[in-house]
Write a protein that holds these residues in place. Sequence first.
Motif, PDB file in Angstrom:
ATOM      1  N   VAL A 166       0.853  -1.183   0.000  1.00 21.11           N
ATOM      2  CA  VAL A 166       0.000   0.000   0.000  1.00 21.11           C
ATOM      3  C   VAL A 166       0.891   1.237   0.000  1.00 21.11           C
ATOM      4  CG1 VAL A 166      -1.781   1.291   1.231  1.00 21.11           C
ATOM      5  CG2 VAL A 166      -1.834  -1.218   1.235  1.00 21.11           C
ATOM      6  N   ASP A 167       0.821   2.003  -1.084  1.00 19.26           N
ATOM      7  CA  ASP A 167       1.628   3.218  -1.199  1.00 19.26           C
ATOM      8  C   ASP A 167       0.911   4.442  -0.644  1.00 19.26           C
ATOM      9  OD1 ASP A 167       3.782   1.908  -2.528  1.00 19.26           O
ATOM     10  OD2 ASP A 167       2.594   1.915  -4.372  1.00 19.26           O
ATOM     11  N   LYS A 168      -0.428   4.467  -0.802  1.00 17.55           N
ATOM     12  CA  LYS A 168      -1.191   5.621  -0.313  1.00 17.55           C
ATOM     13  C   LYS A 168      -2.656   5.223  -0.235  1.00 17.55           C
ATOM     14  CE  LYS A 168      -1.593   9.273  -3.033  1.00 17.55           C
ATOM     15  NZ  LYS A 168      -1.310  10.552  -3.729  1.00 17.55           N
ATOM     16  N   TYR A 169      -3.353   5.823   0.715  1.00 22.03           N
ATOM     17  CA  TYR A 169      -4.792   5.610   0.855  1.00 22.03           C
ATOM     18  C   TYR A 169      -5.461   6.962   1.023  1.00 22.03           C
ATOM     19  CZ  TYR A 169      -9.287   4.329   2.888  1.00 22.03           C
ATOM     20  OH  TYR A 169     -10.644   4.198   3.136  1.00 22.03           O
ATOM     21  N   GLN A 170      -6.591   7.163   0.313  1.00 22.45           N
ATOM     22  CA  GLN A 170      -7.295   8.435   0.386  1.00 22.45           C
ATOM     23  C   GLN A 170      -8.784   8.210   0.620  1.00 22.45           C
ATOM     24  OE1 GLN A 170      -5.601   9.125  -3.561  1.00 22.45           O
ATOM     25  NE2 GLN A 170      -5.211  11.235  -2.954  1.00 22.45           N
ATOM     26  N   GLU A 171      -9.363   9.052   1.476  1.00 22.12           N
ATOM     27  CA  GLU A 171     -10.809   9.071   1.673  1.00 22.12           C
ATOM     28  C   GLU A 171     -11.365  10.302   0.960  1.00 22.12           C
ATOM     29  OE1 GLU A 171     -11.518   6.809   5.857  1.00 22.12           O
ATOM     30  OE2 GLU A 171     -10.625   8.814   5.983  1.00 22.12           O
ATOM     31  N   VAL A 172     -12.414  10.105   0.164  1.00 19.67           N
ATOM     32  CA  VAL A 172     -12.905  11.147  -0.736  1.00 19.67           C
ATOM     33  C   VAL A 172     -14.263  11.654  -0.255  1.00 19.67           C
ATOM     34  CG1 VAL A 172     -13.471  11.723  -3.119  1.00 19.67           C
ATOM     35  CG2 VAL A 172     -11.690  10.018  -2.635  1.00 19.67           C
ATOM     36  N   TYR A 173     -14.366  12.969  -0.133  1.00 19.22           N
ATOM     37  CA  TYR A 173     -15.593  13.633   0.292  1.00 19.22           C
ATOM     38  C   TYR A 173     -16.186  14.422  -0.877  1.00 19.22           C
ATOM     39  CZ  TYR A 173     -13.848  12.724   5.025  1.00 19.22           C
ATOM     40  OH  TYR A 173     -13.378  12.116   6.159  1.00 19.22           O
ATOM     41  N   ALA A 174     -17.439  14.797  -0.749  1.00 19.88           N
ATOM     42  CA  ALA A 174     -18.041  15.697  -1.732  1.00 19.88           C
ATOM     43  C   ALA A 174     -17.436  17.095  -1.568  1.00 19.88           C
ATOM     44  CB  ALA A 174     -19.549  15.750  -1.541  1.00 19.88           C
ATOM     45  N   PRO A 175     -17.239  17.812  -2.655  1.00 16.42           N
ATOM     46  CA  PRO A 175     -16.679  19.175  -2.557  1.00 16.42           C
ATOM     47  C   PRO A 175     -17.678  20.148  -1.926  1.00 16.42           C
ATOM     48  CG  PRO A 175     -17.299  18.652  -4.814  1.00 16.42           C
ATOM     49  CD  PRO A 175     -17.460  17.387  -4.039  1.00 16.42           C
ATOM     50  N   ASP A 176     -17.191  21.294  -1.513  1.00 16.06           N
ATOM     51  CA  ASP A 176     -18.023  22.277  -0.819  1.00 16.06           C
ATOM     52  C   ASP A 176     -19.197  22.743  -1.664  1.00 16.06           C
ATOM     53  OD1 ASP A 176     -16.379  22.123   1.372  1.00 16.06           O
ATOM     54  OD2 ASP A 176     -15.182  23.893   0.849  1.00 16.06           O
ATOM     55  N   TRP A 177     -19.036  22.787  -2.992  1.00 15.89           N
ATOM     56  CA  TRP A 177     -20.102  23.295  -3.855  1.00 15.89           C
ATOM     57  C   TRP A 177     -21.214  22.275  -4.098  1.00 15.89           C
ATOM     58  CZ3 TRP A 177     -20.680  19.929  -7.748  1.00 15.89           C
ATOM     59  CH2 TRP A 177     -19.567  19.218  -8.206  1.00 15.89           C
ATOM     60  N   ALA A 178     -21.013  21.037  -3.678  1.00 13.22           N
ATOM     61  CA  ALA A 178     -21.941  19.958  -4.017  1.00 13.22           C
ATOM     62  C   ALA A 178     -23.329  20.183  -3.422  1.00 13.22           C
ATOM     63  CB  ALA A 178     -21.373  18.623  -3.546  1.00 13.22           C
ATOM     64  N   LYS A 179     -24.339  19.838  -4.225  1.00 16.13           N
ATOM     65  CA  LYS A 179     -25.732  19.909  -3.791  1.00 16.13           C
ATOM     66  C   LYS A 179     -26.458  18.661  -4.285  1.00 16.13           C
ATOM     67  CE  LYS A 179     -25.986  24.983  -3.951  1.00 16.13           C
ATOM     68  NZ  LYS A 179     -26.685  26.163  -4.519  1.00 16.13           N
ATOM     69  N   GLY A 180     -27.611  18.406  -3.724  1.00 15.68           N
ATOM     70  CA  GLY A 180     -28.434  17.301  -4.210  1.00 15.68           C
ATOM     71  C   GLY A 180     -27.907  15.954  -3.749  1.00 15.68           C
ATOM     72  N   GLU A 181     -27.949  15.013  -4.668  1.00 17.22           N
ATOM     73  CA  GLU A 181     -27.628  13.626  -4.335  1.00 17.22           C
ATOM     74  C   GLU A 181     -27.000  12.947  -5.539  1.00 17.22           C
ATOM     75  OE1 GLU A 181     -30.543   9.843  -4.122  1.00 17.22           O
ATOM     76  OE2 GLU A 181     -31.008  11.412  -2.680  1.00 17.22           O
ATOM     77  N   ARG A 182     -25.982  12.150  -5.294  1.00 16.58           N
ATOM     78  CA  ARG A 182     -25.357  11.358  -6.360  1.00 16.58           C
ATOM     79  C   ARG A 182     -25.032   9.976  -5.825  1.00 16.58           C
ATOM     80  NH1 ARG A 182     -21.215  15.409  -9.698  1.00 16.58           N
ATOM     81  NH2 ARG A 182     -22.694  17.129  -9.931  1.00 16.58           N
TER      82      ARG A 182
END
Length: 256
Positions: free
Chosen positions: A217-233
């Motif tokens: 394992v070289d790197k691990y990242q947790e991904v969040y929605a950006p500040d501008w995000a709205k609604g649902e995906r």
Amino acid sequence: MRSNHVATNQGIWDADAPNWVEVGEKLWRAEAPEWGNWGNPEASLNMLPPDMSDKDAIELGCGTAYVSAWMARRGATVTAIDVSPEQLSTARRLAKEHETDITFIEGNAEETGLPDASFDFAISEYGAAIWCPPDLWLREAWRLLRPGGQLVFLGNHPLSLICSPLDGAPANLTLHRPYRDMWGADWTKVEFEPSGVCFNLTMADWMALFAEIGFKVDKYQEVYAPDWAKGERGAVPADWAKSYPIEQVWHLSKPA
């Protein structure tokens, strides 16, 4: 249902292929890669080497193959495999329109049939990363990579799965299923937006599997929605995904 996941997921993606044409066309035109449900920029995730001119690369579960296009533009010799002929039909059309040389294979990323040690770089954005059992597709990726090769994949964060109601409704702040012994979820018969059979693991089980196979394992990242995000995906509300990770990225390597 897990034993029938390949046929089930192929049928789902064949039927859903028309709904991904517009997205595929947009991402093939994108000037820079953007990743996951909320289009997080490559500058923040660094999922691709900047220069791939000396690399043989494969996308495992390519869909409309925009990731393959991004790799080809960086100079890679690219192979793309997907189980859905309808998705590949869109991918082939877009490759022709953009004059991009990609080798397309209709097949299962768990068992590609390609020669051992054929690639320097492998990637999956969703694709095999969530629609194939990790124990199968990760071993296949290991087999396909040359010593020193890299595997990068993005998929659902385990937290987004355990916070998703059993009926397929959007994720919320309740834990709806056990974390212990997590394997994934069967979404084929849920009330809201039924889809296919997806796979995931606990963090400890991911790490144990990487170690068992031999990946570093070289790197691990947790991904969040950006500040501008709205609604649902992807059945996850933006407000949830701003506070809790919706996706995860693993950067792995096969020791030289």
